[in-house]
Design a protein around this motif. Sequence first.
Motif, PDB file in Angstrom:
ATOM      1  N   TYR A 149      10.698  11.473  -6.310  1.00  0.00           N
ATOM      2  CA  TYR A 149      10.405  10.434  -7.299  1.00  0.00           C
ATOM      3  C   TYR A 149      10.377   9.090  -6.591  1.00  0.00           C
ATOM      4  O   TYR A 149      10.787   8.978  -5.436  1.00  0.00           O
ATOM      5  N   VAL A 150       9.887   8.103  -7.299  1.00  0.00           N
ATOM      6  CA  VAL A 150       9.763   6.786  -6.650  1.00  0.00           C
ATOM      7  C   VAL A 150      10.729   5.792  -7.284  1.00  0.00           C
ATOM      8  O   VAL A 150      10.975   5.828  -8.498  1.00  0.00           O
ATOM      9  N   THR A 151      11.354   4.986  -6.468  1.00  0.00           N
ATOM     10  CA  THR A 151      12.225   3.903  -6.927  1.00  0.00           C
ATOM     11  C   THR A 151      11.789   2.618  -6.236  1.00  0.00           C
ATOM     12  O   THR A 151      11.005   2.660  -5.290  1.00  0.00           O
ATOM     13  N   THR A 152      12.320   1.495  -6.677  1.00  0.00           N
ATOM     14  CA  THR A 152      11.883   0.244  -6.056  1.00  0.00           C
ATOM     15  C   THR A 152      12.529   0.004  -4.704  1.00  0.00           C
ATOM     16  O   THR A 152      12.197  -0.956  -4.026  1.00  0.00           O
ATOM     17  N   ASP A 153      13.439   0.874  -4.298  1.00  0.00           N
ATOM     18  CA  ASP A 153      13.988   0.690  -2.964  1.00  0.00           C
ATOM     19  C   ASP A 153      13.625   1.859  -2.056  1.00  0.00           C
ATOM     20  O   ASP A 153      14.333   2.179  -1.115  1.00  0.00           O
ATOM     21  N   GLN A 166       0.840  -1.198   0.000  1.00  0.00           N
ATOM     22  CA  GLN A 166       0.000   0.000   0.000  1.00  0.00           C
ATOM     23  C   GLN A 166       0.875   1.248   0.000  1.00  0.00           C
ATOM     24  O   GLN A 166       0.552   2.254  -0.636  1.00  0.00           O
ATOM     25  N   PHE A 167       1.993   1.168   0.692  1.00  0.00           N
ATOM     26  CA  PHE A 167       2.968   2.267   0.705  1.00  0.00           C
ATOM     27  C   PHE A 167       3.456   2.553  -0.711  1.00  0.00           C
ATOM     28  O   PHE A 167       3.438   3.691  -1.180  1.00  0.00           O
ATOM     29  N   TYR A 168       3.878   1.486  -1.378  1.00  0.00           N
ATOM     30  CA  TYR A 168       4.439   1.674  -2.712  1.00  0.00           C
ATOM     31  C   TYR A 168       3.426   2.198  -3.707  1.00  0.00           C
ATOM     32  O   TYR A 168       3.730   3.034  -4.543  1.00  0.00           O
ATOM     33  N   LEU A 169       2.203   1.699  -3.633  1.00  0.00           N
ATOM     34  CA  LEU A 169       1.203   2.181  -4.576  1.00  0.00           C
ATOM     35  C   LEU A 169       0.833   3.621  -4.276  1.00  0.00           C
ATOM     36  O   LEU A 169       0.577   4.411  -5.189  1.00  0.00           O
ATOM     37  N   GLY A 170       0.812   3.980  -2.999  1.00  0.00           N
ATOM     38  CA  GLY A 170       0.582   5.378  -2.657  1.00  0.00           C
ATOM     39  C   GLY A 170       1.694   6.248  -3.225  1.00  0.00           C
ATOM     40  O   GLY A 170       1.450   7.312  -3.802  1.00  0.00           O
ATOM     41  N   ALA A 171       2.926   5.769  -3.063  1.00  0.00           N
ATOM     42  CA  ALA A 171       4.065   6.524  -3.580  1.00  0.00           C
ATOM     43  C   ALA A 171       3.966   6.644  -5.097  1.00  0.00           C
ATOM     44  O   ALA A 171       4.207   7.714  -5.669  1.00  0.00           O
ATOM     45  N   LEU A 172       3.626   5.549  -5.751  1.00  0.00           N
ATOM     46  CA  LEU A 172       3.547   5.554  -7.207  1.00  0.00           C
ATOM     47  C   LEU A 172       2.480   6.516  -7.715  1.00  0.00           C
ATOM     48  O   LEU A 172       2.714   7.307  -8.631  1.00  0.00           O
TER      49      LEU A 172
END
Lengths: 349, 315, 502
Positions: free
Chosen positions: A270-274, A91-97
């Motif tokens: 920006y968003v990265t995978t890490d 959920q964190f990552y999708l929010g970030a994305l």
Amino acid sequence: MRLERRSQTPVGMALAAPVGAIAAALALAGILITIAGAPVLDAYQRMFMGAFGSRLQITETLTRSTPLILTGLAAAVAFRSRLWNIGAEGQFYLGALATAGLGAKLGPFIPAMLLVPSLLLVGAAAGAVWLLVPLGLRLRFGVDEVVTTLLLNFIALLFVSMMIEGPLRDPLAFGWPQSVPVDPAATLSKLVARSRLHTGLLIALAAAITIWLLQARTVFGLESRAAGLDPATASFAGVSLVNVLVRVACLSGGLAGLAGAIEVLGIKGYVTTDLSPGYGYTGIVVAMLAGSHPLGVVLAALFVAMIFVGADGMSRALGVPNAIADVIVSMSLLTMLTALLLTRYRLRR
Amino acid sequence: MIWDCLGILATAGLWAAVLRIASPLIFGTLGALLCERSGVLNLGIEGIMSFGAMVGWLTVYHGFDLWLGLAVAAFAGAAFGLLHAFLTVSLGLSQHVTGLGITLFAASLSIFAFRLAIPVSGSPPTIVPFQPIHLPFLSDLAFLGAALFNQTAPTYLAVALTALIGYVLARTPLGLAIRITGENPHAAEAQGINPIQVRIGAVVAGSALMGMGGAFLTLSAFNSFFPTMIQGRGWVCITLVVFASWRPERALAGALLYALFDAYQLRLAQVVGKMVPYQIFLMIPYVMSILALLVASRRARVPQALMQPYRREER
Amino acid sequence: MTVVLRVEGITKRFGGLVANDDVTLDLHQGELLALLGENGAGKTTLMNILFGHVVPDTGRVVAFGQALPPGKPRAAIAAGIGMVHQHFALAANLTVLENITAGTQSLTRWRADASRARRKLTELAQRFGLIVALDARVGDLSVGERQRVEILKALYRDTRILILDEPTAVLTYQESQQFYAILRSMATKGLSLIFISHRLPEVMESSDRVIVLRGGRVVAERRPAETSRDELAELMVGRRVARPRRESQPSGPVLLDAEEIDAAPKRHMKLTAVSFHVRAGEILGIVGVSGNGQTALAQLLSGQCAPLAGRLTLFGAHCPRLWPRSCVASGIGRVPEDRNNGGAIGEMALWENAVLERVRERRFSIAGLVRKRPGLAFAAEIISRFDVRGGTPTSEIRLLSGGNMQKFIVGRSLATAPRLLVAAQPTRGLDEGAVAAIHEHILAARRAGIGILLISEDLDDILQLADRVQAIVAGRLSPDIPVTAADPRRLGLMMAGVWDGA
């Protein structure tokens, strides 16, 4: 030897539980530090100094605690109603994305003052949706949400990877793939100059206070607590379990998504995978250490951030692998569970 | 194009990969199944597999025998299982949260120990893993030989364990004791069985299998360890247990089916690759797991005492 | 006569509660001993200690001259003690054979020997008249069949002393008669038996000797021939407890009318074409052995399930279905059948439990915010009006005893002057004092003109409180009869499904 339920937990004991748990975890980790060949007390001293030793380090600790407060709240809110949200990482990552993706495009269309709030809302919404999916599977098909939320974490990360290597790719960036940076008007301003500390911390604190009031004072708070403690009785009393769980999921997923959004807008843009070193999972530990209390989450998040930031410095100085931080934090979870048990039950011969 | 996609199914390489990919899942699923049959959900599987992978590899790296590496991994798994059992069975803590705590703990401990033993360098060091065994006659068969009978010893061990555990659960007094404890520990106690001991035993044994599943990755499938290598396989095993309705033979079938999707997806990506991002292919196995849960939830005959702590004197 | 079992000086405390206080008793060879006492007297705890489920604080158990190690069911089984539990200790997903043979063979054996077990069980079943299909899944069996499995479990282990905990709670009158005949034949074949009961008629008829427990102590020992029901009742309770009397009064208009209603909540016996009506100032008693559709009826009227057919008329208006909140809003008070699993949330405070079902009323919340002070006041009112002891508005409700919790639950409904009260098993598991209090509150409600639907397994409840009686059997309701016409024989027949037009 058996366990006997206490009729009341003395307040002192309830407060001593996390302290005792942390002490036990530190003591056990001390064994590992010794095996690594470093002096234990020196290591912990360096860890503390590494987290609070200088202005920069204090701001760094506070910065690290911001997403942890939010993912901790996400876990606490969900677990309180027996919704096992282990998917805060996804959920964190999708929010970030969502925030990063729209943040790069929306600039011209929305007045500057509303840009940040809208983006944060979008991030929260993305997180909420990602939790509503497993909730839907539970309500409709009876599928336990523990594993579905977990698996969705992996799917989310792959999705983010796909997006930042594809449609959202920043063509100007060298090295690892990242998304196009957000509009400069959409960044969160710094709280302390020449540091990474941003207003996201204030948003996180506001969220903690809001959740606390929500749980303690509102009808929703009473009903969601009842639904978690005893669904059968809550249902008899007319509490709609579906209604409650949907709102809890929106809140919990939203908080995790918000954490991702804030990390993007506050730090790099920006968003990265890490982007997340496991904030979603660590949030669970934070929630447990706090006894699922919203205000306690703030303190617990601070503690965990301190461990991580402090371990960086200590690790460089003494050669103890950095992973000791994760070990200490995960051991705290187990010791805290045991401590909580002792506050509820008495040991009898 | 369609022919190419379907043609993948006709390659012996695919089926060999299926067995290889399925092996750690078989170990893990059997382990989780054993725990759950006695009434304990062990969410520590992801971390235990990680630690098993690390410690098994490290043992061999220091010059010991491959089988010893596997045994050490099993032992380590059993140790974590003992911790989990103590917290959830003896103390009655929440099985969900304890399991997650153990996953985080075991995973972080595996990274810590690995970094301590192996300083960071360019590429991770490797060992010589298990080699495929040549079975007289069987390995020489035309298609089946390369497809099914060109596997390493631990793969055959996994299949053998499936049969063993299936037999024990269904036909032996020990299996019955485990099953009745998982269905109703009070009923077990009324028959003179000690549900606490049974649960602890089942969790320890199951966790040992989980450790072996992790070690398969570093000692047979690959030859080095890196921190994120488990990639959610532990969680997949948990879903496979539900899919298998808690039956060992179905666990084997489920693991093979899952592995088929995974192996197929890898090769499909090479055929179709340019048009579709590779991440889509990698997502497929996880999505399949969720769908498998959906399908299985309809007909699930859950062990009735699963996840309920057993406390005496609370009748 | 030889003493086969002796319990010496057993004391057991649970926290502050003394469940058994220096209990000593003997069981003789071939005897049917009844252990009598009201709810909470310590009977089940004592039997659990005997069988090894519970470890006593002091005292010991001696079986056939050998002292048993405490807390080990295996030792009790080895000594020849077997137990038929009140809530059957069976695994529903396993077969009858598996349930019986679990734990009987060494765990290191490679092969379970089923054929020997089958032979022995078939022989036992014939000898004692306990026929049941060995390969059936226990979850699919009827209650009576499951009880047979429980008994066979004990007999298979060569039990010589059999303990039975409330064995007839789930049986009809006729089934109980058959049951005691089986017990008597076991006694003549060499077993010695102890059974727990709180049903005086059965104890008087079927036992050789009666031991009365009260407040955890042995207070008396009698032979049925030498005592009377009244004496035993007084010994059980310790004083003459006068239950409040119902006085006849005219009943008012019909408040609730149900015509040919079908209902099928999940996992419970469904209702078929049930018809009944409740008038103001009157109590309609629904009597039946547990498991005959009472839960479905209670759920229908508490708003937890919808009628699938038929017509429900509430306060003169057609009502398609009830919801929990709509019940509360229209003035229907509900007392659920399980106070721990539906009635109250243990870890919540008394005021929260009081307010939960009506928290959206103006009185208790405004704009989504809970108004705590009116909630505390409401709880305090319930506590004082209904004599709830052991708690305050802010203390957790789990700290209350069963009787006080039930008074609170009944009180929270009656305190708001409802028009109708639906009470399911309101006196289950309560001691005599609490039962009398609940009866008084229900009768007071009746005097105040409230219409009451009372669902109960307890014949005393029904006979003492109801104006009219209907029996519920396999999801159907008998026609109503006035309570004056409800003698035990007639009721027994109705509960067995025998009525005009059945």
